[in-house]
Design an enzyme around this catalytic site. Structure first.
Site, short mmCIF file in Angstrom:
data_model
loop_
_atom_site.label_atom_id
_atom_site.label_comp_id
_atom_site.label_asym_id
_atom_site.label_seq_id
_atom_site.Cartn_x
_atom_site.Cartn_y
_atom_site.Cartn_z
N TYR A 33 15.76 46.16 19.61
CA TYR A 33 16.69 46.87 18.74
C TYR A 33 15.94 47.82 17.83
O TYR A 33 14.71 47.76 17.72
CB TYR A 33 17.52 45.86 17.92
CG TYR A 33 16.78 45.23 16.74
CD1 TYR A 33 15.78 44.29 16.94
CD2 TYR A 33 17.08 45.60 15.43
CE1 TYR A 33 15.11 43.73 15.86
CE2 TYR A 33 16.41 45.04 14.35
CZ TYR A 33 15.43 44.10 14.58
OH TYR A 33 14.75 43.55 13.52
N ARG A 52 9.17 53.90 18.91
CA ARG A 52 8.96 52.45 18.91
C ARG A 52 9.90 51.76 19.90
O ARG A 52 9.51 50.80 20.57
CB ARG A 52 9.13 51.87 17.51
CG ARG A 52 8.79 50.38 17.45
CD ARG A 52 8.80 49.82 16.04
NE ARG A 52 10.09 49.94 15.40
CZ ARG A 52 10.30 49.65 14.11
NH1 ARG A 52 9.31 49.23 13.34
NH2 ARG A 52 11.50 49.79 13.59
N ARG A 100 22.92 33.62 35.08
CA ARG A 100 21.85 33.05 34.26
C ARG A 100 20.72 32.48 35.10
O ARG A 100 20.91 31.55 35.88
CB ARG A 100 22.40 31.97 33.32
CG ARG A 100 21.37 31.54 32.29
CD ARG A 100 21.91 30.53 31.29
NE ARG A 100 20.89 30.25 30.28
CZ ARG A 100 19.84 29.44 30.49
NH1 ARG A 100 19.70 28.84 31.66
NH2 ARG A 100 18.94 29.24 29.54
N HIS A 102 16.13 32.50 34.54
CA HIS A 102 15.12 33.02 33.62
C HIS A 102 14.42 34.30 34.07
O HIS A 102 14.26 35.21 33.27
CB HIS A 102 14.11 31.92 33.28
CG HIS A 102 14.69 30.88 32.37
ND1 HIS A 102 15.61 29.95 32.79
CD2 HIS A 102 14.50 30.66 31.05
CE1 HIS A 102 15.96 29.18 31.77
NE2 HIS A 102 15.30 29.59 30.70
N LYS A 149 9.80 44.92 18.83
CA LYS A 149 10.99 44.78 17.98
C LYS A 149 12.10 44.11 18.79
O LYS A 149 13.10 44.74 19.16
CB LYS A 149 11.41 46.15 17.43
CG LYS A 149 12.36 46.04 16.24
CD LYS A 149 12.37 47.31 15.44
CE LYS A 149 13.42 47.31 14.35
NZ LYS A 149 13.30 46.21 13.40
N LEU A 207 5.26 43.58 12.77
CA LEU A 207 5.95 44.74 13.33
C LEU A 207 5.40 46.00 12.64
O LEU A 207 5.28 46.02 11.41
CB LEU A 207 7.46 44.65 13.08
CG LEU A 207 8.23 45.82 13.68
CD1 LEU A 207 8.37 45.67 15.18
CD2 LEU A 207 9.60 45.95 13.04
N1 PDD Z 1 13.96 45.30 10.08
N2 PDD Z 1 9.14 43.67 9.83
C1 PDD Z 1 10.24 43.11 10.38
C2 PDD Z 1 10.14 41.72 10.91
C3 PDD Z 1 11.43 43.84 10.45
O1 PDD Z 1 12.52 43.29 11.02
C4 PDD Z 1 11.48 45.17 9.91
C5 PDD Z 1 12.75 46.00 9.93
C6 PDD Z 1 10.31 45.70 9.34
C7 PDD Z 1 10.26 47.12 8.79
O2 PDD Z 1 10.37 48.07 9.83
P1 PDD Z 1 11.05 49.52 9.61
O3 PDD Z 1 10.32 50.17 8.50
O4 PDD Z 1 10.84 50.19 10.93
O5 PDD Z 1 12.53 49.29 9.27
C8 PDD Z 1 9.16 44.93 9.33
C9 PDD Z 1 15.24 46.01 10.19
C10 PDD Z 1 15.50 46.93 9.03
C11 PDD Z 1 16.33 44.96 10.38
O6 PDD Z 1 16.09 44.05 11.17
O7 PDD Z 1 17.41 45.07 9.79
#
Ligand code: PDD
Length: 287
Positions: A33, A52, A100, A102, A149, A207
C-alpha cells in the site's frame, strides 16, 4: 456528500465498496500500500510514493495493476470525486483473488486495486504540532522485511493501540539492544545537543519513509546536518528534541518518550522549522 472509493476499475459508493473474500490481501496480507499526503489540493511527493510502490510490488513479484500514468489519474479522480483538498489518498494493491493456497497463483490472477481518500483537518494537525505528541516504546516484534510497505500491519496496530491506552499518540519499536527503529506508522528522529538530526539508517529494519527522504532535502536547505545511525531510547530521552515524520503527520514534534519529557517538554524549534519549510521543498502534484 457521500464518499466514493475506487475498486478494481469502478468508482463505487464507499459504503458499498467491497473486495472478494478470497482476495489474497484479505486472506494472507499478500499486498502492499501507499499513503500520500494531500495539502491544499496538491498530492505531496507522489513520484517518490509511486517509486516505493514499484519497489514493494517488485519485492513481492506482484504486477502493476495498471500503468503508472493510469494510476495517477485514478488517484486524482478519487480525490476529485471526494472533494478532498487536505487529507490523504490511500492505495492498496494485492496479488488478487484466487482459491486459497499459500503459493502464488498463476499469471491469470490479476492484482486487485483499491483507492480511497479521506480528509484531515489542517487546523487540527497544526494544533497537534503546537502541543507535540507523546510516544511510548515497544519491543520490535515485526517480521524482518519491514522495508517493504506491506499491509501486514498487525504488530503496528497492536503497538498503536498500546500507545493510545497509555495516553500517547505513537509507539516506537525498539530492538533487543535498546535501539529505536521507527514508529508504528512514522519514522523516528532526534535532534542532538549540537543541533544535528539523527534518524536510523534505512536498511531492511525500517520503512524508508518518503517524508523522511524529503526531509533530507529540507535539512540541506536549512543547513542542518543529518546523521543516519542507531540511537537508543536513552539518547532520545535526553536529546534536545525528538519528532516523527509520515505522510499523515508531516513533521510532528515529540514531547515525551515513555513519560520522560524530551528537552523542555514542549515542541522544539528545529522540528517546527522543518515542518514549516517542508512544503517549499516537497514535490507538489495538482490533485
Ligand atoms: N505510514 N514507518 C511505517 C511503519 C509507516 O507505516 C510509515 C507511513 C512511515 C512513514 O512513511 P511515509 O513518510 O512514506 O508516510 C514509516 C502511513 C502514513 C500509514 O500507514 O498510514
Amino acid at each position: 456528500m457521500s464518499r466514493i472509493a475506487y475498486v478494481n476499475g469502478r468508482y463505487v459508493p464507499h459504503a458499498e465498496a467491497a473486495v472478494h473474500i478470497e482476495d489474497r490481501g484479505y486472506q494472507f496480507a499478500d499486498g502492499v500500500y501507499e499513503v500520500c499526503e494531500v495539502t491544499r489540493g496538491y498530492i505531496i511527493d507522489m513520484s517518490r510514493h509511486l517509486d516505493r510502490l514499484d519497489r514493494s510490488l517488485g519485492e513481492l513479484a506482484i504486477a502493476w495493476p495498471m500503468s503508472r500514468n493510469a494510476l495517477k489519474l485514478v488517484l486524482r479522480e478519487v480525490l476529485r470525486r471526494n472533494r478532498v483538498r487536505d487529507g490523504m489518498v490511500y492505495l492498496q494493491v494485492t496479488r488478487g483473488v484466487a482459491k486459497r493456497d499459500h503459493p502464488f497463483p498463476g499469471p491469470a490472477t490479476r492484482p486487485s486495486m483499491v483507492v480511497t481518500a479521506s480528509r484531515i483537518d489542517p487546523a487540527a494537525s497544526r494544533r497537534n504540532a503546537d502541543t507535540g505528541i507523546r510516544v511510548i516504546t515497544v519491543p520490535d516484534n515485526r517480521w524482518e522485511r519491514v522495508d517493504i510497505k506491506t499491509v501486514g500491519l498487525l504488530p503496528n496496530v497492536l503497538a498503536r493501540q498500546q500507545a493510545k491506552d497509555a495516553g500517547a499518540q505513537e509507539a516506537w519499536f525498539v530492538d533487543a539492544s535498546g535501539v529505536v527503529l521507527e514508529g508504528s506508522a512514522t519514522n523516528a528522529w532526534i535532534v542532538t545537543k549540537d543541533g544535528k538530526l539523527v534518524t536510523r539508517q534505512a536498511d531492511t529494519g525500517i520503512l524508508r519513509g518518503i517524508t523522511r527522504t524529503t526531509l533530507f532535502d529540507v535539512a540541506k536547505k536549512l543547513n542542518v546536518t543529518v546523521e543516519e545511525r542507531d540511537f537508543t531510547v536513552e539518547e532520545a530521552q535526553s536529546a534536545r528534541e525528538a519528532f516523527v515524520t509520515s505522510a499523515t503527520k508531516t513533521v510532528m514534534p515529540v514531547v515525551a518518550i515513555d513519560d520522560r519529557p524530551v528537552g523542555n517538554g514542549h515542541p522544539g524549534s528545529v522540528a517546527q522549522a522543518l515542518r514549516e519549510a517542508f512544503f517549499d521543498v516537497a514535490e507538489k502534484t495538482s490533485a
